[in-house]
Design a protein around this motif. Structure first.
Motif, PDB file in Angstrom:
ATOM      1  N   PHE A  40      29.629 -99.082  19.045  1.00 52.76           N
ATOM      2  CA  PHE A  40      28.903-100.072  18.231  1.00 52.76           C
ATOM      3  C   PHE A  40      28.186 -99.337  17.111  1.00 52.76           C
ATOM      4  O   PHE A  40      27.310 -98.513  17.353  1.00 52.76           O
ATOM      5  CB  PHE A  40      27.905-100.830  19.111  1.00 52.76           C
ATOM      6  CG  PHE A  40      27.006-101.770  18.354  1.00 52.76           C
ATOM      7  CD1 PHE A  40      27.495-102.563  17.323  1.00 52.76           C
ATOM      8  CD2 PHE A  40      25.646-101.850  18.676  1.00 52.76           C
ATOM      9  CE1 PHE A  40      26.658-103.429  16.622  1.00 52.76           C
ATOM     10  CE2 PHE A  40      24.808-102.716  17.990  1.00 52.76           C
ATOM     11  CZ  PHE A  40      25.321-103.510  16.953  1.00 52.76           C
ATOM     12  N   GLN A  42      25.884 -99.627  13.668  1.00 58.19           N
ATOM     13  CA  GLN A  42      25.017-100.436  12.811  1.00 58.19           C
ATOM     14  C   GLN A  42      24.818 -99.760  11.457  1.00 58.19           C
ATOM     15  O   GLN A  42      23.993-100.192  10.657  1.00 58.19           O
ATOM     16  CB  GLN A  42      23.658-100.622  13.489  1.00 58.19           C
ATOM     17  CG  GLN A  42      23.747-101.169  14.913  1.00 58.19           C
ATOM     18  CD  GLN A  42      22.426-101.099  15.646  1.00 58.19           C
ATOM     19  OE1 GLN A  42      21.563-101.949  15.451  1.00 58.19           O
ATOM     20  NE2 GLN A  42      22.241-100.084  16.470  1.00 58.19           N
ATOM     21  N   GLU A  44      24.583 -98.584   7.873  1.00 54.02           N
ATOM     22  CA  GLU A  44      24.646 -99.301   6.600  1.00 54.02           C
ATOM     23  C   GLU A  44      25.229 -98.446   5.484  1.00 54.02           C
ATOM     24  O   GLU A  44      25.530 -98.958   4.400  1.00 54.02           O
ATOM     25  CB  GLU A  44      23.244 -99.769   6.204  1.00 54.02           C
ATOM     26  CG  GLU A  44      22.668-100.786   7.187  1.00 54.02           C
ATOM     27  CD  GLU A  44      21.243-101.183   6.839  1.00 54.02           C
ATOM     28  OE1 GLU A  44      20.641-100.500   5.982  1.00 54.02           O
ATOM     29  OE2 GLU A  44      20.741-102.165   7.413  1.00 54.02           O
ATOM     30  N   LYS A  77      30.511-105.913  17.916  1.00 50.02           N
ATOM     31  CA  LYS A  77      29.920-106.245  16.626  1.00 50.02           C
ATOM     32  C   LYS A  77      28.438-106.587  16.684  1.00 50.02           C
ATOM     33  O   LYS A  77      27.817-106.782  15.650  1.00 50.02           O
ATOM     34  CB  LYS A  77      30.683-107.425  16.008  1.00 50.02           C
ATOM     35  CG  LYS A  77      32.160-107.150  15.758  1.00 50.02           C
ATOM     36  CD  LYS A  77      32.356-106.041  14.735  1.00 50.02           C
ATOM     37  CE  LYS A  77      33.826-105.853  14.389  1.00 50.02           C
ATOM     38  NZ  LYS A  77      34.034-104.753  13.422  1.00 50.02           N
ATOM     39  N   SER A  78      27.870-106.674  17.897  1.00 46.28           N
ATOM     40  CA  SER A  78      26.461-107.050  17.989  1.00 46.28           C
ATOM     41  C   SER A  78      25.851-106.466  19.260  1.00 46.28           C
ATOM     42  O   SER A  78      26.570-106.104  20.210  1.00 46.28           O
ATOM     43  CB  SER A  78      26.301-108.574  18.006  1.00 46.28           C
ATOM     44  OG  SER A  78      26.866-109.121  19.181  1.00 46.28           O
ATOM     45  N   GLU A  79      24.528-106.385  19.267  1.00 43.23           N
ATOM     46  CA  GLU A  79      23.822-105.891  20.451  1.00 43.23           C
ATOM     47  C   GLU A  79      24.026-106.835  21.633  1.00 43.23           C
ATOM     48  O   GLU A  79      24.101-106.391  22.782  1.00 43.23           O
ATOM     49  CB  GLU A  79      22.332-105.747  20.147  1.00 43.23           C
ATOM     50  CG  GLU A  79      22.005-104.634  19.155  1.00 43.23           C
ATOM     51  CD  GLU A  79      20.510-104.470  18.952  1.00 43.23           C
ATOM     52  OE1 GLU A  79      19.735-105.132  19.663  1.00 43.23           O
ATOM     53  OE2 GLU A  79      20.114-103.673  18.074  1.00 43.23           O
ATOM     54  N   GLU A  80      24.106-108.132  21.362  1.00 38.19           N
ATOM     55  CA  GLU A  80      24.301-109.118  22.434  1.00 38.19           C
ATOM     56  C   GLU A  80      25.657-108.911  23.107  1.00 38.19           C
ATOM     57  O   GLU A  80      25.758-108.955  24.343  1.00 38.19           O
ATOM     58  CB  GLU A  80      24.211-110.546  21.879  1.00 38.19           C
ATOM     59  CG  GLU A  80      22.828-110.972  21.399  1.00 38.19           C
ATOM     60  CD  GLU A  80      22.432-110.339  20.074  1.00 38.19           C
ATOM     61  OE1 GLU A  80      23.333-109.833  19.357  1.00 38.19           O
ATOM     62  OE2 GLU A  80      21.219-110.335  19.759  1.00 38.19           O
ATOM     63  N   GLU A  81      26.674-108.681  22.296  1.00 37.91           N
ATOM     64  CA  GLU A  81      28.014-108.453  22.850  1.00 37.91           C
ATOM     65  C   GLU A  81      28.045-107.180  23.685  1.00 37.91           C
ATOM     66  O   GLU A  81      28.669-107.138  24.748  1.00 37.91           O
ATOM     67  CB  GLU A  81      29.038-108.367  21.715  1.00 37.91           C
ATOM     68  CG  GLU A  81      30.477-108.240  22.187  1.00 37.91           C
ATOM     69  CD  GLU A  81      31.459-108.095  21.040  1.00 37.91           C
ATOM     70  OE1 GLU A  81      32.647-107.832  21.311  1.00 37.91           O
ATOM     71  OE2 GLU A  81      31.034-108.237  19.866  1.00 37.91           O
ATOM     72  N   LYS A  99      21.471 -97.667  12.297  1.00 45.07           N
ATOM     73  CA  LYS A  99      21.764 -98.230  10.964  1.00 45.07           C
ATOM     74  C   LYS A  99      21.573 -97.216   9.834  1.00 45.07           C
ATOM     75  O   LYS A  99      22.222 -97.313   8.794  1.00 45.07           O
ATOM     76  CB  LYS A  99      20.921 -99.472  10.715  1.00 45.07           C
ATOM     77  CG  LYS A  99      19.431 -99.227  10.584  1.00 45.07           C
ATOM     78  CD  LYS A  99      18.711-100.531  10.253  1.00 45.07           C
ATOM     79  CE  LYS A  99      17.216-100.315  10.047  1.00 45.07           C
ATOM     80  NZ  LYS A  99      16.536-101.576   9.662  1.00 45.07           N
TER      81      LYS A  99
END
Length: 420
Positions: A40, A42, A44, A77-81, A99
């Protein structure tokens, strides 16, 4: 047995060894395959010399393109996933890139580059070799001094997440793999930084080269940590044979009770046995399960996360196994025992080894339906990852075993052992 001949002994011995060699084949050379790891990013990125640079995205692409048999990468694609995948044990581990990763990773190279350019410009100005027009042009092409001062060398952060309780063996392998990957990231960033400085004709000192290495700081997070006195994460395997043998003994003793009383199975005696024997199997399972767990807890010092829940589950497992065996014993007799023992031998490795270390045949055709694997999987979740009795539907499987087995037992008492 009375008809056994002398020549049958070596034949039986050889046949038994061939069967057992086949049964234990998965343990001969277990190789991990398709270990599920998440990545994952992040990051930028930054703009450098008019181009977008994003080391995190570049690294994700590189990792996925080098996906081999050992690792199965999943880009989230996300912290939740990511959180959901770790909780559901879809991933045994994860690599998380922050990030500001590129900005911090390249900060040291940019700092050295700016210092060198400033020193070079200062030296040229002080030498008097440049005209005022040339000096003005150089100043125009240089970044604002206030912005240059803000660039300070920083360490880029990545996080390694290990779901240890999901599988202790795989988590060790995952830890080694992810640590190697962070070493690769360090080397890649160092080479990229040196390449940038070389392109700008900056000669770096030994101290500056040292500054360009080890730009990545690794933080490790352990989920569902395996504690001391928890069988190194293999409690579910350790607790299989005792439970299985206990269930086998309960069923054999129950079968002997039927055989010893078959001459008296008339009228009221038949009804009493049909009620008392199943009731005794249920009581024995509860007593055995609770005694086993609390003996391991209080005497042997096993560190249970929830002793009561584990005792209830073990009791249900003993009831399911013993009921099913005694049900078949009541109708088939002792020929049932070798069948069940062979079944245990052929599935033992599926219990002891992670699914990803088993041959493909076992993964596809043995693990998905095997009741012993389901027993071990649910017990592992209860012991290490906060699982419940509802995990995987295993308790319903044991309930069906108990209903079928005790049903066969009661029917046999009323029909098979009825006197002519």
């Amino acid at each position: 047995m009375k008809k056994i001949k002398l020549g049958m002994i070596p034949v039986v011995a050889v046949l038994l060894l061939v069967i057992l060699a086949t049964a234990f084949y998965p343990a001969y050379n277990p190789q991990p395959k398709n270990i599920p790891l998440a990545i994952f990013t992040q990051d930028e990125g930054i703009e450098q010399q008019g181009e977008e640079v994003n080391i995190g995205e570049e690294f994700v692409k590189k990792v996925k393109s080098n996906d081999g048999d050992e690792i199965e990468w999943h880009e989230v694609k996300s912290e939740e996933e990511l959180k959901e995948g770790l909780e559901n044990k879809d991933f045994i581990g994860a690599l998380v890139i922050e990030k500001d990763f590129t900005k911090k990773a390249m900060s040291s190279a940019q700092s050295i580059l700016i210092n060198h350019k400033q020193a070079e410009m200062k030296q040229l100005i002080e030498s008097g070799k440049l005209s005022e027009a040339e000096i003005a042009k150089m100043m125009k092409n240089q970044p604002d001094p206030s912005e240059m001062e803000e660039i300070k060398p920083e360490e880029a952060n990545v996080e390694i997440v290990i779901n240890q309780g999901a599988d202790a063996q795989l988590s060790q392998i995952a830890t080694q793999i992810l640590n190697k990957i962070t070493d690769t990231m360090n080397n890649q960033i160092s080479n990229q930084s040196l390449s940038i400085l070389s392109e700008n004709d900056v000669n770096v000192s030994a101290a500056e080269v040292e500054q360009l290495t080890h730009r990545v700081k690794v933080e490790q997070t352990i989920l569902n940590e395996v504690k001391d006195h928890q069988a190194n994460g293999n409690g579910h395997g350790v607790m299989f044979i005792p439970i299985w043998l206990t269930s086998l003994i309960i069923s054999v003793l129950s079968y002997f009770i039927i055989r010893n009383n078959e001459d008296n199975l008339e009228g009221e005696n038949r009804s009493k046995l049909a009620v008392l024997l199943p009731t005794m199997i249920v009581i024995t399972s509860l007593v055995a399960g609770f005694t086993y767990v609390y003996y391991m807890d209080w005497v042997m010092g096993f560190n249970f996360n929830d002793s009561l829940l584990t005792a209830i589950y073990i009791s249900i497992a003993i009831l399911g196994f013993s009921s099913l065996i005694v049900g078949f014993l009541a109708w088939i007799g002792f020929a049932t025992i070798p069948i069940f023992m062979l079944f245990v031998f052929f599935t033992m490795q599926a219990i002891m080894l992670p699914k990803q270390m088993l041959p493909t045949f076992y993964q596809n055709y043995v693990v998905p339906w095997n009741p012993f694997v389901k027993y071990a999987t649910t017990l592992k979740e209860i012991l290490y990852t906060g699982g419940s009795l509802g995990s995987g539907g295993t308790v319903w499987m044991f309930a069906s075993f108990a209903i079928i087995g005790l049903g066969l037992l009661v029917i046999s008492i009323y029909t098979k052992y009825k006197k002519a």
